[in-house]
Design a protein around this motif. Structure first.
Motif, PDB file in Angstrom:
ATOM      1  N   TYR A 244       6.040  -6.644   0.677  1.00  0.00           N
ATOM      2  CA  TYR A 244       6.089  -6.203  -0.716  1.00  0.00           C
ATOM      3  C   TYR A 244       7.497  -5.750  -1.110  1.00  0.00           C
ATOM      4  O   TYR A 244       8.081  -4.881  -0.435  1.00  0.00           O
TER       5      TYR A 244
ATOM      6  N   TYR B 242       1.169  -1.846  -2.184  1.00  0.00           N
ATOM      7  CA  TYR B 242       2.180  -2.389  -1.266  1.00  0.00           C
ATOM      8  C   TYR B 242       1.601  -3.428  -0.301  1.00  0.00           C
ATOM      9  O   TYR B 242       1.817  -3.379   0.907  1.00  0.00           O
TER      10      TYR B 242
ATOM     11  N   TYR C  56     -10.332  -7.335  -6.160  1.00  0.00           N
ATOM     12  CA  TYR C  56      -9.191  -6.541  -6.641  1.00  0.00           C
ATOM     13  C   TYR C  56      -9.717  -5.317  -7.405  1.00  0.00           C
ATOM     14  O   TYR C  56     -10.336  -5.470  -8.445  1.00  0.00           O
TER      15      TYR C  56
HETATM   16  N1  EPU Z   1       7.354  -3.465 -14.074  1.00  0.00           N
HETATM   17  C1  EPU Z   1       8.203  -3.391 -15.157  1.00  0.00           C
HETATM   18  N2  EPU Z   1       8.167  -2.263 -15.925  1.00  0.00           N
HETATM   19  C2  EPU Z   1       7.326  -1.226 -15.635  1.00  0.00           C
HETATM   20  C3  EPU Z   1       6.463  -1.314 -14.543  1.00  0.00           C
HETATM   21  C4  EPU Z   1       6.488  -2.439 -13.768  1.00  0.00           C
HETATM   22  O1  EPU Z   1       8.964  -4.288 -15.435  1.00  0.00           O
HETATM   23  O2  EPU Z   1       7.363  -0.249 -16.391  1.00  0.00           O
HETATM   24  C5  EPU Z   1       7.451  -4.634 -13.200  1.00  0.00           C
HETATM   25  C6  EPU Z   1       8.114  -4.233 -11.883  1.00  0.00           C
HETATM   26  O3  EPU Z   1       9.496  -4.345 -11.960  1.00  0.00           O
HETATM   27  C7  EPU Z   1       7.513  -5.171 -10.899  1.00  0.00           C
HETATM   28  C8  EPU Z   1       6.127  -5.459 -11.470  1.00  0.00           C
HETATM   29  O4  EPU Z   1       6.152  -5.059 -12.848  1.00  0.00           O
HETATM   30  O5  EPU Z   1       8.236  -6.376 -10.861  1.00  0.00           O
HETATM   31  C9  EPU Z   1       5.033  -4.727 -10.730  1.00  0.00           C
HETATM   32  O6  EPU Z   1       5.272  -3.336 -10.752  1.00  0.00           O
HETATM   33  P1  EPU Z   1       4.973  -2.407  -9.478  1.00  0.00           P
HETATM   34  O7  EPU Z   1       5.522  -3.018  -8.258  1.00  0.00           O
HETATM   35  O8  EPU Z   1       5.397  -1.036  -9.837  1.00  0.00           O
HETATM   36  O9  EPU Z   1       3.418  -2.484  -9.268  1.00  0.00           O
HETATM   37  P2  EPU Z   1       2.261  -2.445 -10.333  1.00  0.00           P
HETATM   38  O10 EPU Z   1       1.684  -3.800 -10.543  1.00  0.00           O
HETATM   39  O11 EPU Z   1       2.745  -1.719 -11.529  1.00  0.00           O
HETATM   40  C10 EPU Z   1       0.411  -2.043  -8.493  1.00  0.00           C
HETATM   41  C11 EPU Z   1      -0.788  -1.145  -8.365  1.00  0.00           C
HETATM   42  C12 EPU Z   1      -0.353   0.261  -7.990  1.00  0.00           C
HETATM   43  C13 EPU Z   1       0.395   0.204  -6.679  1.00  0.00           C
HETATM   44  C14 EPU Z   1       1.604  -0.739  -6.868  1.00  0.00           C
HETATM   45  C15 EPU Z   1       2.362  -0.926  -5.582  1.00  0.00           C
HETATM   46  C16 EPU Z   1      -2.426  -2.045  -9.929  1.00  0.00           C
HETATM   47  C17 EPU Z   1      -3.133  -1.859 -11.216  1.00  0.00           C
HETATM   48  N3  EPU Z   1      -1.515  -1.124  -9.624  1.00  0.00           N
HETATM   49  O12 EPU Z   1       1.175  -1.529  -9.580  1.00  0.00           O
HETATM   50  O13 EPU Z   1      -1.523   1.033  -7.798  1.00  0.00           O
HETATM   51  O14 EPU Z   1       0.839   1.478  -6.280  1.00  0.00           O
HETATM   52  O15 EPU Z   1       1.134  -2.043  -7.298  1.00  0.00           O
HETATM   53  O16 EPU Z   1       1.668  -1.765  -4.728  1.00  0.00           O
HETATM   54  O17 EPU Z   1      -2.708  -3.000  -9.206  1.00  0.00           O
HETATM   55  C18 EPU Z   1      -2.990   2.581  -8.848  1.00  0.00           C
HETATM   56  O18 EPU Z   1      -3.868   1.745  -8.678  1.00  0.00           O
HETATM   57  O19 EPU Z   1      -3.204   3.677  -9.413  1.00  0.00           O
HETATM   58  C19 EPU Z   1      -1.641   2.264  -8.435  1.00  0.00           C
HETATM   59  C20 EPU Z   1      -0.619   3.103  -8.639  1.00  0.00           C
END
Ligand code: EPU
Length: 333
Positions: free
Chosen positions: A194, A129, A162
């Motif tokens: 975010y 976030y 990162y």
């Molecule tokens: N998205 C999809 N389908 C999915 C998942 C994601 O279309 O099944 C899209 C979402 O709609 C969004 C984008 O991909 O537009 C990003 O998804 P999300 O905001 O859920 O974040 P993320 O990139 O999947 C990262 C971190 C998480 C953290 C979240 C929130 C990494 C590898 N992961 O996830 O960290 O909680 O942002 O900030 O950077 C962790 O490291 O274990 C973790 C959970």
């Protein structure tokens, strides 16, 4: 406590049953010093396992697992604007975030409800976030394995990136993090840029409401580690040159991308996997989480090879369709 052929089943959030040849846990630094001086097997590899929320155990670990269980959250210095807090590596990360919120201290609230221990926060530079641990880490206190001496790394020396730090590269396998000193702020604007945090009204927000909102979002998207084994995001979001991203965007206009600076674009790996229809897809007991494609889960009885096969399958599909290599965020042991 030193154990041999110790099951790590309850020491990894994936719930994989592998053993460690030697397992050592400590509650005080003196116990750790004594162990490193007298009992440590320098001929074997070692790995520091905190909450086990970011590892995949792939085979019996032929070395020593060191598990910090030291606790303590202490204010060591305070100015008009800042508070320096020294936190023991074995503290549960989210207990520390809750402590900060209860003490009205800003900096780590967006990192609410991330599983794991404080000692892992600088190694992995945990983030969520729009915030990263590096934004609040002042220094990292370690013990050097070679000479059992204390070594302090300041924020710059940690070379944070990162999900990355010096502890994964130049200094990998040389130090055990014993404490992390955080610099928290008495007053600071909330970080509500975010996506899903934009619904929070900055005028009335409190640290507690930000924390509560984040806990709610995480609970709705990510599996509860008490019920379903997982290691959070399994893959890192890949970073590719802008030109390649623009070409992809022409073909896939819905692709989720973020500017990553210096001519690079970060692609949401969750989107890539989801777009291939892989949500809910499973191999053996390992499954792509039906609500968040970036998370692989143990839907019951998964072996490490199930998880490894599922991860490989996903990587190959993403490569075949998008010519992008996605790499695990999770550390394979
Ligand atoms: N998205 C999809 N389908 C999915 C998942 C994601 O279309 O099944 C899209 C979402 O709609 C969004 C984008 O991909 O537009 C990003 O998804 P999300 O905001 O859920 O974040 P993320 O990139 O999947 C990262 C971190 C998480 C953290 C979240 C929130 C990494 C590898 N992961 O996830 O960290 O909680 O942002 O900030 O950077 C962790 O490291 O274990 C973790 C959970």
């Amino acid at each position: 406590m030193i154990r041999s052929n110790f099951s790590l089943l309850h020491y990894n959030t994936f719930g994989i049953d592998e053993t460690a040849q030697l397992f050592f846990s400590f509650t005080t630094i003196n116990e750790l010093i004594e162990f490193l001086t007298n009992n440590f097997r320098k001929d074997l590899p070692f790995f520091v396992l905190g909450g086990g929320s970011n590892v995949l155990l792939t085979k019996p670990f032929a070395g020593t697992i060191i598990h910090p269980e030291n606790t303590g959250i202490d204010i060591i210095e305070e100015t008009d604007t800042e508070v320096f807090v020294k936190v023991a590596a074995g503290e549960i990360w989210d207990d520390f975030v809750q402590w900060a919120v209860e003490h009205n201290l800003h900096g780590v609230e967006n990192l609410s409800y991330i599983p794991g221990c404080v000692g892992a926060s600088p190694v992995q530079n945990i983030g969520a976030y729009g915030a990263e641990a590096k934004d609040s880490i002042y220094q990292v206190e370690c013990l050097s394995v070679a000479d059992v001496k204390k070594r302090i790394f300041n924020n710059t020396e940690c070379k944070f990136g990162y999900r990355d730090s010096i502890f994964k590269h130049d200094e990998a396998g040389k130090y055990i993090v014993t404490h992390v000193v955080f610099r928290l702020l008495k007053h600071a604007p909330f970080n509500l840029e975010y996506g899903s945090l934009q619904n929070i009204d900055a005028a009335t927000a409190t640290l507690q409401t930000v924390r509560d909102t984040i806990i709610e979002i995480r609970k709705s998207k990510l599996p509860d580690p008490k019920e379903i084994g997982s290691a959070g995001s399994f893959f890192k979001n890949p970073v590719i040159p802008n030109e390649q991203a623009e070409l992809l965007k022409n073909t896939y206009p819905n692709m989720v991308t973020y500017p990553a600076g210096d001519g690079f674009t970060k692609i949401a790996a969750g989107w890539l996997i989801d777009s291939l229809g892989l949500k809910g897809f499973s191999i053996g007991g390992a499954q792509v989480h039906p609500k968040q494609a970036l998370v692989l889960t143990n839907k019951g009885g998964a072996t490490s090879s199930d998880v490894v096969s599922l991860a490989k399958h996903i990587q190959q599909q993403v490569l075949d369709t998008y010519r992008i290599t996605i790499s695990p965020e999770v550390i394979y042991l």
